[in-house]
Design an enzyme around this catalytic site. Structure first.
Site, PDB file in Angstrom:
ATOM      1  N   ASP A 169       8.991  15.098  11.571  1.00 52.96           N
ATOM      2  CA  ASP A 169       8.769  14.725  10.171  1.00 52.96           C
ATOM      3  C   ASP A 169       7.280  14.526   9.903  1.00 52.96           C
ATOM      4  O   ASP A 169       6.886  13.588   9.219  1.00 52.96           O
ATOM      5  CB  ASP A 169       9.537  13.442   9.837  1.00 52.96           C
ATOM      6  CG  ASP A 169       9.673  13.211   8.336  1.00 52.96           C
ATOM      7  OD1 ASP A 169       9.557  14.186   7.562  1.00 52.96           O
ATOM      8  OD2 ASP A 169       9.894  12.062   7.928  1.00 52.96           O
ATOM      9  N   ILE A 198       0.807  -1.218   0.000  1.00 55.95           N
ATOM     10  CA  ILE A 198       0.000   0.000   0.000  1.00 55.95           C
ATOM     11  C   ILE A 198       0.839   1.267   0.000  1.00 55.95           C
ATOM     12  O   ILE A 198       0.307   2.367  -0.143  1.00 55.95           O
ATOM     13  CB  ILE A 198      -0.954   0.030   1.206  1.00 55.95           C
ATOM     14  CG1 ILE A 198      -0.173  -0.115   2.522  1.00 55.95           C
ATOM     15  CG2 ILE A 198      -2.025  -1.037   1.067  1.00 55.95           C
ATOM     16  CD1 ILE A 198      -1.027   0.137   3.754  1.00 55.95           C
TER      17      ILE A 198
END
Length: 303
Positions: A171, A18
């Site tokens: 991040d 995915i």
């Protein structure tokens, strides 16, 4: 490092690729998600050196602590992805996973190297998580209220983790914010012993990927030193790269220090992405929040 299991001894039926990242590949069984990262080798993977187990261990520890915030009493939230454990394996990349890699590359394209080039004695670490939804960058937001809920859930989670663990994500681009349908009307956070409620507006947020993150636990700081990571600070083309440089400026390139303003920068970025890329017409309705968020030193103070 624990003794590795043979890679081929694991079961890979019904796995579907995915996603992918710089350091590895992401698959799902439907209920769970696994992230597979090659480690300890000398061969470059996707143009980058492989991480050592010592480096990966930091991510494991941070992931575990954030997952366990759902069990705390005084500072509690369930917004960080639920960790189901990890394994270290050794061997050739399984053919079942290569078939899924090819399917993904054909349908969506891949920026990664096909992992069949890795040697027979390659070590990998496999993270397993609860399946927590779809990346924000791929989500169709139904209303301004729903967009506001996503921003508030992110901010509340960061505030809880700041208080509990002196956490910085470092991040938090919109690929690391997952969204799924919620059956609850309200998402409850516990901050300093008090409940903070956010109307779900039909969605629940989960935060993932703590590769660059920082926490303090029992007076010990766990972090990745980004001081000499030239490529991270050289990126162009999206506001997320500006945030890496702004973090470096704010913490004076001291990555051990707790500088929670980095979380504010990412919260502002998520707000920007939602209301410019997803809901351009709705930006005016939260312009005050969008403008004021950068005046706070941390998400905890924002609450």
């Amino acid at each position: 490092m624990e003794k590795p299991m043979p890679f081929q001894s694991l079961q890979f039926q019904n796995l579907q690729k995915i996603g992918e990242g710089t350091f590895g590949e992401v698959y799902t069984t439907g209920e769970n998600v696994i992230k597979i990262i090659p480690i300890e080798g000398e061969i470059l993977v996707n143009g980058e050196r492989q991480k050592s187990f010592k480096e990966i261990k930091k991510e494991i520890l941070i992931t575990k602590e954030l997952s366990e915030l759902r069990e705390r009493i005084f500072n509690r939230c369930e917004t960080f992805v639920k960790s189901l454990g990890f394994k270290i394996v050794c061997g050739k990349y399984p053919i079942e996973l290569l078939r899924e890699w090819d399917r993904f590359e054909t349908s969506k394209g891949s920026e990664n190297d096909r992992p069949d080039f890795l040697p027979d004695d390659q070590l990998f670490i496999i993270f397993e998580f609860e399946n927590s939804g779809v990346a924000l960058e791929s989500v169709e937001i139904e209303s301004v209220a729903q967009g506001v809920s996503i921003v508030k859930q992110v901010c509340c989670a960061l505030a809880v983790a700041e208080k509990a663990l002196q956490f910085e994500h470092r991040d938090l681009h919109w690929g690391n914010v997952l969204v799924r349908a919620s059956v609850e009307d309200t998402i409850i956070f516990r901050l300093d012993g008090r409940d903070v409620s956010v109307r779900s507006q039909g969605v629940e947020v989960k935060i993932i990927d703590f590769t660059l993150s920082r926490i303090t636990k029992d007076n010990k700081t766990i972090y990745i030193d980004l001081k000499n990571d030239v490529s991270l600070f050289a990126g162009q083309g999206d506001s997320q790269f500006d945030i890496y440089r702004e973090m470096k400026k704010k913490n004076k390139n001291d990555w051990a220090a707790f500088s929670p303003f980095s979380n504010i920068l990412w919260a502002h970025y998520i707000c920007q992405k939602i209301f410019e890329a997803k809901l351009q017409a709705g930006l005016d309705e939260i312009r005050d929040f969008y403008k004021k968020v950068l005046s706070y030193k941390s998400c905890y103070r924002l609450m």
